[in-house]
Motif scaffolding. Structure first.
Motif, mmCIF file in Angstrom:
data_model
loop_
_atom_site.group_PDB
_atom_site.id
_atom_site.type_symbol
_atom_site.label_atom_id
_atom_site.label_comp_id
_atom_site.label_asym_id
_atom_site.label_seq_id
_atom_site.Cartn_x
_atom_site.Cartn_y
_atom_site.Cartn_z
ATOM 1 N N UNK A 51 -2.426 -24.787 -19.284
ATOM 2 C CA UNK A 51 -3.194 -23.912 -18.391
ATOM 3 C C UNK A 51 -2.897 -24.271 -16.937
ATOM 4 N N UNK A 52 -2.902 -25.571 -16.617
ATOM 5 C CA UNK A 52 -2.603 -26.018 -15.258
ATOM 6 C C UNK A 52 -1.180 -25.604 -14.875
ATOM 7 N N UNK A 53 -0.228 -25.759 -15.786
ATOM 8 C CA UNK A 53 1.150 -25.367 -15.525
ATOM 9 C C UNK A 53 1.284 -23.871 -15.255
ATOM 10 N N UNK A 54 0.537 -23.069 -15.992
ATOM 11 C CA UNK A 54 0.555 -21.624 -15.768
ATOM 12 C C UNK A 54 -0.017 -21.283 -14.399
ATOM 13 N N UNK A 59 0.968 -19.680 -8.696
ATOM 14 C CA UNK A 59 0.891 -19.970 -7.262
ATOM 15 C C UNK A 59 2.289 -19.990 -6.638
ATOM 16 N N UNK A 60 3.243 -20.623 -7.330
ATOM 17 C CA UNK A 60 4.623 -20.662 -6.840
ATOM 18 C C UNK A 60 5.186 -19.244 -6.767
ATOM 19 N N UNK A 61 4.923 -18.450 -7.781
ATOM 20 C CA UNK A 61 5.395 -17.070 -7.806
ATOM 21 C C UNK A 61 4.834 -16.284 -6.629
ATOM 22 N N UNK A 67 7.437 -14.945 0.594
ATOM 23 C CA UNK A 67 8.649 -15.302 1.338
ATOM 24 C C UNK A 67 9.714 -14.211 1.223
ATOM 25 N N UNK A 68 9.835 -13.624 0.055
ATOM 26 C CA UNK A 68 10.802 -12.541 -0.124
ATOM 27 C C UNK A 68 10.430 -11.319 0.723
#
Length: 72
Positions: A51-54, A59-61, A67-68
């Motif tokens: 869950x934390x990884x998702x 957040x990174x996405x 930025x894009x």
């Protein structure tokens, strides 16, 4: 597939990463109260970690999308 077959398949994986002495130490550890607790809690820890990884991935996405958009 039997448990014995699964064990046979896993032995080379563990042998790749651990010495016989390491395995003996792990066996001793997992017989301790802390080792038993880790075995008990490991599935819950893995579930919570997924869950934390998702969340981290989302957040990174979001940051990458921002930025894009700036680059356009």
């Amino acid at each position: 597939m039997s448990n014995n077959k699964f064990t046979e398949m896993l032995v080379p994986v563990y042998a790749k990463h651990f010495t016989d002495k390491d395995i003996d130490g792990l066996i001793k550890f997992y017989k301790t109260p802390l080792g038993k607790k880790l075995l008990e809690k490991q599935p819950l820890i893995m579930q919570d970690s997924l869950i934390v990884g998702q969340q981290w991935g989302q957040e990174i996405n979001t940051l990458l999308e921002k930025e894009l958009i700036k680059c356009k």
